[in-house]
Design a protein around this motif. Structure first.
Motif, short mmCIF file in Angstrom:
data_model
loop_
_atom_site.label_atom_id
_atom_site.label_comp_id
_atom_site.label_asym_id
_atom_site.label_seq_id
_atom_site.Cartn_x
_atom_site.Cartn_y
_atom_site.Cartn_z
N ALA A 133 -90.11 7.22 -53.62
CA ALA A 133 -89.49 6.97 -52.32
C ALA A 133 -87.99 6.69 -52.43
CB ALA A 133 -90.19 5.80 -51.62
N ALA A 134 -87.57 6.11 -53.54
CA ALA A 134 -86.16 5.78 -53.71
C ALA A 134 -85.30 7.00 -54.02
CB ALA A 134 -86.01 4.74 -54.84
N HIS A 135 -85.93 8.10 -54.41
CA HIS A 135 -85.17 9.26 -54.87
C HIS A 135 -85.39 10.53 -54.06
CE1 HIS A 135 -83.78 7.29 -58.53
NE2 HIS A 135 -85.02 6.90 -58.78
N VAL A 136 -86.55 10.68 -53.45
CA VAL A 136 -86.95 12.01 -52.99
C VAL A 136 -86.04 12.58 -51.91
CG1 VAL A 136 -88.60 11.18 -51.24
CG2 VAL A 136 -88.95 13.41 -52.35
N LEU A 137 -85.55 11.77 -50.98
CA LEU A 137 -84.72 12.33 -49.91
C LEU A 137 -83.37 12.82 -50.44
CD1 LEU A 137 -85.44 9.97 -46.88
CD2 LEU A 137 -86.41 12.23 -47.42
N ASP A 171 -96.12 4.52 -52.34
CA ASP A 171 -94.93 3.81 -51.86
C ASP A 171 -94.31 4.47 -50.63
OD1 ASP A 171 -93.94 6.11 -52.98
OD2 ASP A 171 -92.29 5.14 -54.06
N GLY A 172 -95.03 5.36 -49.98
CA GLY A 172 -94.50 6.01 -48.79
C GLY A 172 -93.73 7.29 -49.06
N THR A 173 -93.76 7.78 -50.29
CA THR A 173 -93.05 9.03 -50.62
C THR A 173 -93.51 10.18 -49.74
OG1 THR A 173 -92.74 8.37 -52.94
CG2 THR A 173 -92.60 10.71 -52.44
N ALA A 174 -94.81 10.36 -49.60
CA ALA A 174 -95.34 11.48 -48.83
C ALA A 174 -94.90 11.42 -47.37
CB ALA A 174 -96.86 11.50 -48.92
N ALA A 175 -94.87 10.23 -46.80
CA ALA A 175 -94.46 10.09 -45.41
C ALA A 175 -93.00 10.49 -45.21
CB ALA A 175 -94.69 8.66 -44.93
N LEU A 176 -92.15 10.15 -46.16
CA LEU A 176 -90.74 10.52 -46.07
C LEU A 176 -90.58 12.04 -46.10
CD1 LEU A 176 -89.13 7.90 -48.48
CD2 LEU A 176 -88.93 7.97 -45.99
N VAL A 177 -91.33 12.69 -46.98
CA VAL A 177 -91.23 14.14 -47.08
C VAL A 177 -91.82 14.81 -45.84
CG1 VAL A 177 -91.90 16.17 -48.42
CG2 VAL A 177 -91.30 14.04 -49.59
N ALA A 178 -92.95 14.29 -45.37
CA ALA A 178 -93.60 14.88 -44.20
C ALA A 178 -92.70 14.82 -42.97
CB ALA A 178 -94.91 14.15 -43.92
N ALA A 179 -91.85 13.81 -42.90
CA ALA A 179 -90.96 13.67 -41.74
C ALA A 179 -89.67 14.46 -41.88
CB ALA A 179 -90.65 12.19 -41.53
N LEU A 219 -94.75 20.00 -47.84
CA LEU A 219 -95.41 18.92 -48.58
C LEU A 219 -96.83 19.33 -48.92
CD1 LEU A 219 -95.60 15.95 -49.60
CD2 LEU A 219 -96.36 15.34 -47.28
N VAL A 220 -97.20 19.13 -50.17
CA VAL A 220 -98.54 19.42 -50.65
C VAL A 220 -99.09 18.17 -51.31
CG1 VAL A 220 -99.92 20.83 -52.21
CG2 VAL A 220 -97.97 21.84 -51.05
N THR A 221 -100.32 17.85 -51.02
CA THR A 221 -100.97 16.70 -51.65
C THR A 221 -101.86 17.19 -52.78
OG1 THR A 221 -100.95 15.44 -49.60
CG2 THR A 221 -102.47 14.71 -51.32
N VAL A 265 -92.79 20.19 -52.27
CA VAL A 265 -92.91 18.85 -52.84
C VAL A 265 -94.40 18.55 -53.03
CG1 VAL A 265 -92.39 16.40 -52.57
CG2 VAL A 265 -90.80 18.13 -51.68
N VAL A 266 -94.79 18.25 -54.25
CA VAL A 266 -96.18 17.99 -54.55
C VAL A 266 -96.36 16.50 -54.76
CG1 VAL A 266 -98.14 18.55 -56.03
CG2 VAL A 266 -96.32 20.23 -55.68
N ASP A 267 -97.02 15.86 -53.81
CA ASP A 267 -97.26 14.41 -53.93
C ASP A 267 -98.47 14.16 -54.81
OD1 ASP A 267 -96.66 11.62 -53.08
OD2 ASP A 267 -98.73 11.77 -52.38
#
Length: 378
Positions: free
Chosen positions: A51-55, A81-89, A97-99, A74-76
């Motif tokens: 989450a601290a880096h992905v954006l 830590d909310g990384t996926a939510a940041l990418v999804a938005a 975004l892929v899980t 982006v493959v979660d």
């Protein structure tokens, strides 16, 4: 220590510096003004608690010039830590975004996430594997693809400029460049089909899709802790060509922060650094100590041969740092201390591997049964 033995060690140190200088001259460097890329390119970013880096990583990847066919997958990999939510938005339609499901038997997390990303990339002509803590410069992808095309290569590994803030980082991180510059004959490695002649950095890898699939993709290296080097070996074993190139003007990365980050980050993988053999890793550490630490210790006692050996180590570090965008002075003067720090990390890594206690991002780093079949040239 006999004078003859010390002179031999000093000679090896000086020869290593000379080879590093030759590699610095031969190192492929990307063009400052690359031509636009006319093929489709997919950047695959495997993430786990980033989450601290992905954006920031996405912003730099999406800001690439001269790559009209670019998209980002982006493959979660089980982030909490909310990384996926940041990418999804993220509002850019080029981002997908892929899980990833949990890795199956024989798979480690990063190869599994990369394989999933490559699968979703579809028919992209070029795959770029990028770590979330890497920041690309605007022409990074186009420049890397230009080297791929102009040199007739199947895989290039642009080594990012490594940012080092703490004393521990400044001691250890420059050894990444110094090791391949000192020991790997770059031009021979580029041409040779021998899998052993390989160096790569998974922070930023660019590979032709056709060569990737011919090599078996990340499935071929599913259980490899050092999956980047293993992937290049797989490409070479399948008839492809690849090599490390200068990426200091294309990307930057702060790989680990402080001693805890350096300690844990290297502990997970150093045991596997030499052919997957902990014993070979310890022997290699011992050889490095003999050549680049013992002469320095002898120099402190007034030995001229020791002083020559120490100067050779410093010169090799300095020329490598200058060629790869690293800090030259005064860091190169501490080269013997860097080698001793590597020894400590190697011992810790081998011990953790033997005990089965190595973990990274909440997972064990030793693959489950079935990984042995994926080893290439080991």
């Amino acid at each position: 220590m006999s004078g003859r033995f010390l002179r031999t060690l000093a000679g090896i140190s000086v020869a290593g510096a000379a080879h590093a200088a030759l590699n610095a001259a031969l190192l492929r460097r990307p063009p400052a003004a690359p031509a636009p890329v006319q093929r489709s390119v997919t950047v695959v970013v495997p993430v786990r608690d980033e989450a601290a880096h992905v954006l920031d990583c996405l912003a730099a990847a999406l800001d690439q010039r001269g790559v009209p066919g670019l998209r980002v997958v982006v493959v979660d990999d089980g982030s909490t830590d909310g990384t996926a939510a940041l990418v999804a938005a993220h509002p850019d339609p080029r981002v997908q975004l892929v899980t990833a499901p949990p890795p199956g038997p024989g798979w480690l997390g990063k190869p599994h996430a990369c394989a999933r990303g490559a699968e979703v990339a579809g028919d992209a002509d070029v795959l770029v594997f990028l770590d979330a803590d890497v920041r690309l410069m605007p022409d990074a992808v186009a420049a890397a693809v230009s080297v791929l095309d102009e040199a007739g290569l199947d895989l290039v590994s642009p080594w990012p400029r490594q940012l080092a803030g703490s004393a521990a980082e400044r001691l250890v991180q420059p050894l990444q460049h110094w090791l391949w510059a000192t020991f790997l004959p770059l031009r021979a490695a580029e041409r040779s089909p021998r899998p052993a002649l390989a160096a790569a950095n998974g922070q930023f890898l660019v590979v032709r899709r056709e060569a990737y699939e011919r090599a078996g993709g990340h499935a071929a290296v599913r259980g490899e802790v050092i999956e980047d080097v293993a992937l290049l070996r797989a490409v070479k074993a399948a008839g492809g060509r690849g090599v490390v190139i200068d990426g200091s003007r294309l990307a930057v990365c702060r790989m680990y922060e402080g001693w805890p980050g350096v300690r844990d980050g290297y502990a997970k993988s150093l045991w596997s650094a030499v052919g997957g053999s902990p014993a070979a890793g310890l022997l290699t550490a011992g050889a490095l100590t003999a050549v680049w630490v013992l002469p320095a210790a002898a120099a402190l006692r007034g030995s001229r041969a020791g002083l020559v050996g120490y100067a050779g180590g410093v010169a090799g570090r300095a020329v490598t740092a200058a060629a790869t965008g690293g800090r030259v002075w005064p860091d190169a003067l501490a080269h013997p201390l860097s080698v001793l720090a590597l020894d400590l990390l190697m011992v810790r890594s081998v011990a953790g591997h033997r005990r089965g206690t190595l973990r990274w991002r909440g997972r064990g780093v030793t693959a489950q049964p079935g990984a042995a079949a994926a080893r290439m040239g080991r």
